[in-house]
Motif scaffolding. Structure first.
Motif, PDB file in Angstrom:
ATOM      1  N   LYS A 142      44.555  74.610  36.327  1.00  0.00           N
ATOM      2  CA  LYS A 142      45.377  75.756  35.933  1.00  0.00           C
ATOM      3  C   LYS A 142      44.978  76.990  36.728  1.00  0.00           C
ATOM      4  O   LYS A 142      45.842  77.770  37.166  1.00  0.00           O
ATOM      5  N   ASP A 144      51.670  71.772  29.660  1.00  0.00           N
ATOM      6  CA  ASP A 144      51.338  70.356  29.691  1.00  0.00           C
ATOM      7  C   ASP A 144      52.579  69.551  30.046  1.00  0.00           C
ATOM      8  O   ASP A 144      53.705  69.907  29.665  1.00  0.00           O
ATOM      9  N   THR A 158      46.501  77.459  18.141  1.00  0.00           N
ATOM     10  CA  THR A 158      46.401  76.775  19.423  1.00  0.00           C
ATOM     11  C   THR A 158      46.897  77.627  20.587  1.00  0.00           C
ATOM     12  O   THR A 158      47.862  78.389  20.461  1.00  0.00           O
ATOM     13  N   GLY A 167      47.239  75.857  23.548  1.00  0.00           N
ATOM     14  CA  GLY A 167      47.555  74.789  24.474  1.00  0.00           C
ATOM     15  C   GLY A 167      49.034  74.447  24.477  1.00  0.00           C
ATOM     16  O   GLY A 167      49.836  75.044  23.766  1.00  0.00           O
ATOM     17  N   TYR A 226      40.617  80.368  33.204  1.00  0.00           N
ATOM     18  CA  TYR A 226      39.935  79.332  32.431  1.00  0.00           C
ATOM     19  C   TYR A 226      38.521  79.103  32.959  1.00  0.00           C
ATOM     20  O   TYR A 226      38.220  79.386  34.126  1.00  0.00           O
ATOM     21  N   ASP A 229      40.989  74.765  26.457  1.00  0.00           N
ATOM     22  CA  ASP A 229      41.937  75.649  25.776  1.00  0.00           C
ATOM     23  C   ASP A 229      41.245  76.461  24.685  1.00  0.00           C
ATOM     24  O   ASP A 229      41.574  77.642  24.475  1.00  0.00           O
ATOM     25  N   SER A 268      40.948  80.560  24.458  1.00  0.00           N
ATOM     26  CA  SER A 268      41.302  81.415  23.325  1.00  0.00           C
ATOM     27  C   SER A 268      40.146  82.331  22.942  1.00  0.00           C
ATOM     28  O   SER A 268      40.360  83.489  22.557  1.00  0.00           O
TER      29      SER A 268
END
Length: 265
Positions: free
Chosen positions: A63, A81, A126, A128, A144, A155, A159
């Motif tokens: 990513k 995804d 979430t 993701g 990330y 993920d 967060s």
């Protein structure tokens, strides 16, 4: 970017990819047609980041690589995804980190055809599935972590990076069609897999000091582009928006991650 400029915002959709040929063949024409039908057109591009074989899959680093490759031609990114197809989802400009995946992600099978066990996603928290990020916010949190090889926890770490910096977030309740597959984070009886346990310890180590981890993310990623190729299967006129980019990372997993991961070629 101001609200008045939002309709002209350029979107870059980044999709980590490895060994999901069936999903790729479904994703490309479905998403291409979906954007072609939008009442309010979005200026978008899609890049599949394909990792060179030989090491465990690293979604976070992929990513990051995708973001860096498209940063100069976009205003915001959707970290997407490949196993979620939009049915009714809002991909328009978001001025803060905004997940758009909701319906379709509630429960997913662990190992279709081998087990009837499922895992449940906490939809309220979430980050993701499909996440809109303004480029400036992606830079602010340094993207990330690059340290999560194999399944899991990139993920959740992402967060934490957002929350630790007190960055406001949004949430849009999009509806998606999920594509089932074996979940590498669990055994067929829904127990945590070996690699998920290793990466849980990686996460705990990163945040054990109580401080925001530094020096791991966009700013530290080193990678080589091995090749680029166009995607097949788009609706007519959209082919130039789609690309597959294969990359090689300069960093490697820990011996514990390499030993625990059972999926890499």
């Amino acid at each position: 970017m101001t609200t008045g400029e939002s309709t002209a915002a350029r979107l870059h959709i980044v999709v980590p990819y490895r060994d999901r040929e069936d999903h790729l063949r479904q994703f490309v024409p479905w998403v291409s047609a979906y954007f072609d039908r939008l009442a309010q057109p979005i200026d978008y591009r899609v890049t599949f980041l394909e990792q060179e074989a030989g090491l465990p899959f690293n979604r976070g680093a992929l990513k990051n690589a995708g973001f860096l490759l498209g940063e100069g031609r976009s205003d915001y990114v959707c970290l997407h995804d490949i196993d979620y197809l939009p049915v009714d989802a809002d991909y328009s400009w978001a001025d803060c980190p905004t997940p758009i995946l909701w319906y379709g992600a509630e429960q997913r099978p662990v190992a279709p055809g081998r087990s009837d066990r499922t895992v449940t996603t906490n939809l309220e928290s979430t980050m993701g599935g499909a996440l809109l990020m303004p480029n400036a916010a992606m830079r602010q949190i340094d993207g990330y972590s690059n340290l999560f090889w194999g399944w899991g926890y990139e993920d959740f770490d992402f967060s934490l990076r957002i929350r630790a910096r007190r960055i406001p977030t949004g949430r849009r309740k999009g509806r998606f069609q999920p594509l089932d597959h074996v979940n590498d984070g669990f055994t067929p009886d829904a127990a945590p897999s070996p690699i998920s346990l290793v990466n849980r310890r990686v996460l705990q180590g990163l945040w054990s000091s109580g401080k925001i981890p530094a020096g791991d993310g966009l700013s530290s990623l080193s990678f080589e582009v091995l090749d680029r190729r166009p995607c097949d299967g788009c609706v007519e006129g959209a082919q130039d928006r789609w690309e597959v980019v294969r990359v090689r990372f300069a960093h490697v997993p820990t011996p514990e991650q390499a030993a625990a991961d059972g999926t890499h070629a």
